[in-house]
Motif scaffolding. Structure first.
Motif, PDB file in Angstrom:
ATOM      1  N   MET A 146      25.207  16.685 -18.698  1.00  0.00           N
ATOM      2  CA  MET A 146      23.745  16.876 -18.690  1.00  0.00           C
ATOM      3  C   MET A 146      24.038  17.656 -16.760  1.00  0.00           C
ATOM      4  N   LEU A 147      25.044  16.250 -16.671  1.00  0.00           N
ATOM      5  CA  LEU A 147      25.149  16.758 -15.213  1.00  0.00           C
ATOM      6  C   LEU A 147      25.795  17.556 -14.646  1.00  0.00           C
ATOM      7  N   THR A 148      26.734  18.221 -15.693  1.00  0.00           N
ATOM      8  CA  THR A 148      27.997  18.916 -15.331  1.00  0.00           C
ATOM      9  C   THR A 148      27.539  20.388 -15.314  1.00  0.00           C
ATOM     10  N   GLY A 149      26.116  20.180 -15.672  1.00  0.00           N
ATOM     11  CA  GLY A 149      25.529  21.655 -16.355  1.00  0.00           C
ATOM     12  C   GLY A 149      25.693  22.264 -17.802  1.00  0.00           C
TER      13      GLY A 149
ATOM     14  N   ASP B 174      23.151  19.344  -9.301  1.00  0.00           N
ATOM     15  CA  ASP B 174      21.586  19.733  -7.866  1.00  0.00           C
ATOM     16  C   ASP B 174      20.639  20.175  -8.151  1.00  0.00           C
ATOM     17  N   LEU B 175      19.894  19.999  -9.259  1.00  0.00           N
ATOM     18  CA  LEU B 175      18.748  21.241  -9.890  1.00  0.00           C
ATOM     19  C   LEU B 175      17.974  19.737 -10.242  1.00  0.00           C
ATOM     20  N   LEU B 176      19.021  18.273 -10.227  1.00  0.00           N
ATOM     21  CA  LEU B 176      17.327  17.216 -10.635  1.00  0.00           C
ATOM     22  C   LEU B 176      17.167  16.708  -9.395  1.00  0.00           C
ATOM     23  N   PRO B 177      15.519  15.568  -9.901  1.00  0.00           N
ATOM     24  CA  PRO B 177      15.027  15.121  -9.393  1.00  0.00           C
ATOM     25  C   PRO B 177      15.481  13.752  -8.101  1.00  0.00           C
ATOM     26  N   PRO B 178      15.580  13.294  -7.383  1.00  0.00           N
ATOM     27  CA  PRO B 178      15.738  11.759  -6.834  1.00  0.00           C
ATOM     28  C   PRO B 178      16.053  11.057  -7.913  1.00  0.00           C
TER      29      PRO B 178
ATOM     30  N   SER C 289      25.146  21.183 -20.977  1.00  0.00           N
ATOM     31  CA  SER C 289      23.954  20.788 -21.942  1.00  0.00           C
ATOM     32  C   SER C 289      22.735  21.735 -20.873  1.00  0.00           C
ATOM     33  N   LEU C 290      21.214  21.781 -21.826  1.00  0.00           N
ATOM     34  CA  LEU C 290      19.794  22.299 -21.280  1.00  0.00           C
ATOM     35  C   LEU C 290      20.537  23.529 -20.752  1.00  0.00           C
ATOM     36  N   GLY C 291      21.465  23.944 -21.068  1.00  0.00           N
ATOM     37  CA  GLY C 291      21.278  25.258 -19.849  1.00  0.00           C
ATOM     38  C   GLY C 291      21.360  25.320 -18.640  1.00  0.00           C
TER      39      GLY C 291
END
Length: 163
Positions: free
Chosen positions: A57-60, A70-74, A62-64
Motif C-alpha cells: 500500500m505504502l509503495t503504491g 505521499d497521498l495518505l492523510p496524516p 496495491s489499491l491502484g
C-alpha cells in the motif's frame, strides 16, 4: 587411496556416535508445546502477510496506487508506517519462538484494533480484522494457560525432595 577413504568413514562414524552419546538429552516437547510452536509460526506467516500488504500500500503497488505514502492523510501515514515496521518484526519474533515476538504482535494488533474500533471515521470499520486479532489473542492465552497447568503438574511429580 580407497583404504584411506574407508578408514576416514569409519573414524567419522565412530566420532559421530561418540558425540551423540555424549550430548545432553533434554526432555522432548509435549504435544501442547509442539502445537503452540506451530500456532506461533502460523501467526508469524499471517504477520508477514500483513506487513507485505502495508508495504504494498505504502509503495503504491496495491489499491491502484491510491494508498501511496505521499497521498495518505496524516493519520494513515503514522499508522501504516508503524504497522509496516511492527508486523515484520513481530513475524521474526514469532517465527523464532522468542518471548518478545508475541509482545510486538500484541502492540501491532492493538494498534489495528484501535484504528478500526476507536477511530472508524478515519480508518473505517473492519470487523473481520478485529475479530481475527481477538481470536488469535484468545487462542494464545488458552495455550499459555494450558502450558502453565502442564508445567505445574510436571513440577509436582518430578520433585526429588518430596517425602
Amino acid at each position: 587411496m580407497m583404504r584411506f577413504a574407508g578408514f576416514m568413514r569409519a573414524v567419522l562414524a565412530l566420532t559421530v556416535r561418540a558425540m551423540v552419546a555424549d550430548s545432553a538429552k533434554g526432555p522432548r516437547p509435549s504435544l501442547t508445546e509442539t502445537l503452540f510452536a506451530l500456532f506461533l509460526r502460523l501467526v508469524a506467516v499471517a504477520s508477514l502477510w500483513f506487513a507485505l500488504q502495508y508495504w504494498a500500500m505504502l509503495t503504491g503497488f496495491s489499491l491502484g496506487g491510491k494508498g501511496r505514502f505521499d497521498l495518505l492523510p496524516p493519520a494513515w501515514k503514522a499508522a501504516s508506517t508503524a504497522l509496516a515496521v511492527l508486523f515484520p518484526v513481530a513475524a521474526v519474533g514469532l517465527w523464532l519462538l522468542v518471548s518478545w515476538g508475541p509482545v510486538i504482535w500484541l502492540i501491532a494488533a492493538a494498534t489495528e484494533i484501535a484504528m478500526h474500533e476507536v477511530y472508524p471515521s478515519i480508518f473505517g470499520i473492519n470487523r473481520l480484522l478485529v475479530i481475527m486479532h481477538l481470536a488469535v489473542a484468545a487462542v494464545f492465552l488458552l495455550f499459555r494457560a494450558a502450558l502453565f497447568i502442564q508445567r505445574r503438574r510436571q513440577a509436582r511429580t518430578v520433585r526429588t525432595d518430596s517425602p
